[in-house]
Scaffold this active site. Structure first.
Site, PDB file in Angstrom:
ATOM      1  N   HIS A  16       0.823  -1.213   0.000  1.00  0.00           N
ATOM      2  CA  HIS A  16       0.000   0.000   0.000  1.00  0.00           C
ATOM      3  C   HIS A  16       0.853   1.257   0.000  1.00  0.00           C
ATOM      4  O   HIS A  16       1.928   1.314   0.594  1.00  0.00           O
ATOM      5  CB  HIS A  16      -0.992   0.005   1.171  1.00  0.00           C
ATOM      6  CG  HIS A  16      -0.385   0.145   2.542  1.00  0.00           C
ATOM      7  ND1 HIS A  16      -0.196   1.375   3.148  1.00  0.00           N
ATOM      8  CD2 HIS A  16       0.037  -0.774   3.436  1.00  0.00           C
ATOM      9  CE1 HIS A  16       0.319   1.212   4.349  1.00  0.00           C
ATOM     10  NE2 HIS A  16       0.478  -0.089   4.549  1.00  0.00           N
ATOM     11  N   ASP A  38       6.115   2.746   6.745  1.00  0.00           N
ATOM     12  CA  ASP A  38       4.905   1.951   6.549  1.00  0.00           C
ATOM     13  C   ASP A  38       4.015   2.712   5.575  1.00  0.00           C
ATOM     14  O   ASP A  38       3.370   3.685   5.951  1.00  0.00           O
ATOM     15  CB  ASP A  38       4.219   1.764   7.904  1.00  0.00           C
ATOM     16  CG  ASP A  38       2.856   1.108   7.817  1.00  0.00           C
ATOM     17  OD1 ASP A  38       2.525   0.561   6.758  1.00  0.00           O
ATOM     18  OD2 ASP A  38       2.113   1.182   8.824  1.00  0.00           O
ATOM     19  N   GLU A  92      -5.213   1.125   2.809  1.00  0.00           N
ATOM     20  CA  GLU A  92      -4.904   0.114   3.822  1.00  0.00           C
ATOM     21  C   GLU A  92      -4.950   0.693   5.230  1.00  0.00           C
ATOM     22  O   GLU A  92      -5.406   0.023   6.165  1.00  0.00           O
ATOM     23  CB  GLU A  92      -3.528  -0.489   3.529  1.00  0.00           C
ATOM     24  CG  GLU A  92      -3.227  -1.752   4.329  1.00  0.00           C
ATOM     25  CD  GLU A  92      -2.633  -1.461   5.709  1.00  0.00           C
ATOM     26  OE1 GLU A  92      -2.605  -2.392   6.551  1.00  0.00           O
ATOM     27  OE2 GLU A  92      -2.201  -0.322   5.950  1.00  0.00           O
ATOM     28  N   GLU A  93      -4.477   1.923   5.404  1.00  0.00           N
ATOM     29  CA  GLU A  93      -4.412   2.509   6.742  1.00  0.00           C
ATOM     30  C   GLU A  93      -5.785   2.762   7.347  1.00  0.00           C
ATOM     31  O   GLU A  93      -5.902   2.967   8.559  1.00  0.00           O
ATOM     32  CB  GLU A  93      -3.600   3.808   6.719  1.00  0.00           C
ATOM     33  CG  GLU A  93      -2.117   3.630   6.411  1.00  0.00           C
ATOM     34  CD  GLU A  93      -1.359   2.857   7.482  1.00  0.00           C
ATOM     35  OE1 GLU A  93      -1.972   2.495   8.509  1.00  0.00           O
ATOM     36  OE2 GLU A  93      -0.163   2.609   7.275  1.00  0.00           O
ATOM     37  N   ASP A 126       4.441  -5.486   4.016  1.00  0.00           N
ATOM     38  CA  ASP A 126       4.144  -4.383   4.926  1.00  0.00           C
ATOM     39  C   ASP A 126       5.208  -4.343   6.016  1.00  0.00           C
ATOM     40  O   ASP A 126       6.151  -5.145   6.008  1.00  0.00           O
ATOM     41  CB  ASP A 126       2.751  -4.566   5.531  1.00  0.00           C
ATOM     42  CG  ASP A 126       2.037  -3.247   5.786  1.00  0.00           C
ATOM     43  OD1 ASP A 126       2.717  -2.277   6.162  1.00  0.00           O
ATOM     44  OD2 ASP A 126       0.807  -3.202   5.624  1.00  0.00           O
ATOM     45  N   HIS A 183       4.312   3.627  13.207  1.00  0.00           N
ATOM     46  CA  HIS A 183       3.323   4.696  13.348  1.00  0.00           C
ATOM     47  C   HIS A 183       3.773   5.751  14.348  1.00  0.00           C
ATOM     48  O   HIS A 183       2.951   6.499  14.889  1.00  0.00           O
ATOM     49  CB  HIS A 183       1.943   4.146  13.731  1.00  0.00           C
ATOM     50  CG  HIS A 183       1.185   3.591  12.563  1.00  0.00           C
ATOM     51  ND1 HIS A 183      -0.178   3.407  12.576  1.00  0.00           N
ATOM     52  CD2 HIS A 183       1.600   3.178  11.344  1.00  0.00           C
ATOM     53  CE1 HIS A 183      -0.571   2.917  11.417  1.00  0.00           C
ATOM     54  NE2 HIS A 183       0.498   2.756  10.660  1.00  0.00           N
TER      55      HIS A 183
END
Length: 387
Positions: free
Chosen positions: A72, A191, A225-226, A246, A326
């Site tokens: 992604h 990410d 995706e997030e 990922d 994150h």
């Protein structure tokens, strides 16, 4: 086959280009154009779905069944919730991430006028030690505890409106990427832009070496995706295997490392396909690729929405290790490279069950069982960090 040599300079340059291009979920057009341009340079056919998901086809000797690698390009970010009377912006998160790691972040705010952007900083409500003293250390953590200071001469809500700022404007946390001399990559949004760089580097190696793939393969680059809407579409029922690429969680209590391939056995949606995960492990063992097995509790990938949308395929997840995911993220170029190497090996190998997986259904007596030869036990020795 042996894994193909990965063009490290290409992988590094693509990674930096992607990191410097904002792409919070919902505003990904610019980064998808870059990805499409890089794939077009390799002479590959590209299709874009109505929603903006990109699919590239790597032709194989057989078209009866196919496989897919999914990654992604969207990232976490924010959206303007309110124009405050003090001339600052209240925001809510796009994707799941803590305001703790947003404090102090430089941001780019995108307004409806596509020719205009604004810069700013995420600040706690009490941001001046000279004014609030020790209270700055006791203020709580949360999105209601922060605001964005725009780098313009504004002091009121009306000033913001005059600039063209509105509720619903996208806010991107600037990545600010750095690569250290010893190969560490420090940046927001590794990410999953490091995953995209690994996939593009793998595809480049396959194309330039003229690799003959046993079955047709697709690279699917998703844009939601997030927010839980990754690989919901873009693939058909001929896809027998789906491998998501990922980040892997590097943190106390986890097995993943920044410099290895990391293979997920389970995430928050449940176990990955028994046979496909063990096949990936065996490929790592056979080709001396340092790797780790891991289990992720608070995590889901593109594989989950693919299955939830009704896709009939084996799924697996491989990842480059990310420390402080994150948050203030870090990985290592060795890990990204090794993910790319595993992809070249995997895509050049047959399906896990060539005969069975050519069709979406079959007879019960022919269904592959757990009696298949298991992967060899993992060695206890820790692999070299940068070897």
């Amino acid at each position: 086959m042996d894994h193909l040599e990965i063009d490290i300079d290409y992988m590094r340059n693509v990674l930096l280009e992607l990191l410097r291009t904002p792409s919070p979920s919902g505003r990904t057009d610019a980064v998808m154009q870059i990805i499409g341009d890089r794939l077009a340079e390799l002479g590959l056919p590209i299709e874009i779905t109505r929603r903006g998901v990109l699919r590239v086809t790597l032709p194989g000797e057989s078209h009866d069944a196919s496989r897919a690698v999914v990654v992604h390009a969207d990232t976490i970010g924010c959206m303007v919730k309110r124009l405050k009377e003090n001339g600052r912006l209240e925001v809510v998160p796009i994707g799941t991430h803590s305001a703790r790691f947003a404090e102090g972040a430089q941001v780019t705010v995108f307004v409806d006028d596509l020719t205009q952007i604004y810069t700013g900083t995420v600040l706690p409500l009490m941001s001046s030690g000279h004014n609030f003293g020790e209270a700055v250390d006791t203020q709580g953590v949360g999105w209601h505890q922060v605001e964005i200071r725009i780098d313009e001469d504004v002091a009121t809500r009306e000033d913001l409106i005059e600039l063209g700022l509105r509720v619903g404007d996208f806010v991107a946390l600037d990545a600010a990427p750095q690569i250290t001399p010893n190969g560490y990559v420090k940046s927001r949004h590794l990410d999953d832009k490091a995953g995209v760089a690994a996939c593009l580097a793998a595809v480049k190696a396959l194309v330039e070496h003229g690799a003959v793939l046993p079955v047709t393969a697709y690279l699917l680059v998703t844009i939601g995706e997030e927010v839980g809407m990754g690989a919901t579409h873009g693939l058909d029922d001929r896809v027998a295997e789906l491998v998501a690429v990922d980040n892997a969680v590097v943190s106390p209590g986890q097995e993943s490392r920044e410099d290895t391939v990391n293979i997920a056995m389970l995430d928050s949606t449940g176990p990955f396909d028994y046979h496909l995960t063990r096949r990936l492990i065996r490929l790592c063992q056979e080709h001396d690729l340092p790797h780790r097995r891991d289990v992720y509790r608070f995590y889901r990938s593109d594989a989950a929405p693919a299955i939830e949308s009704g896709m009939e395929a084996r799924t697996a997840l491989i990842g480059f290790g990310v420390e402080s995911s994150h948050g203030h993220e870090r990985t290592h170029l060795d890990g990204v490279r090794r993910v790319a190497e595993l992809l070249t090996i995997y895509l050049s190998s047959p399906l896990t069950f060539t005969d069975w997986d050519e069709d979406p259904t079959g007879k019960l007596e022919d269904f592959p069982s757990h009696s298949v030869q298991p992967a060899e036990p993992e060695p206890e020795a820790t692999p070299g960090r940068h070897g």
